[in-house]
Motif scaffolding. Sequence first.
Motif: not given
Length: 127
Positions: A1-9, A99-105, A112-118
Amino acid sequence: QVQLHESGGGLVQAGGSLRLSCAASGRTTVNTYGMGWFRQAPGKDREFVAAISWSGGTTAYADSVKGRFTISRDNAKNTVYLQMSSLKPEDTAVYYCALDLNRRWVVVRAPNEYDYWGQGTQVTVSS
């Protein structure tokens, strides 16, 4: 499980600057994957803003923000940043990191290519 937290707005006048941060946490080694920033204005679809590879060596930007926004990352802190300058009223939106867990480079632009969202952070630019 991954958590993403945005701030700064926040609220800023046209021509001003903001720096958004996205802190990642969880069991996955998130700092080895690509990440992106997207935004969604009221009544509009979510749109690509910028993306960065795991090393930071590859970046991509939407034409509408190129030259004004800069994406970067600090893998030691598991954090991605979006430095926004020369802001315009049309930049007003909720900004999301992903976060895109399918690609690094390589980086991709499709949401829809991204797996997790804040949860998003509101950016409002007044004229």
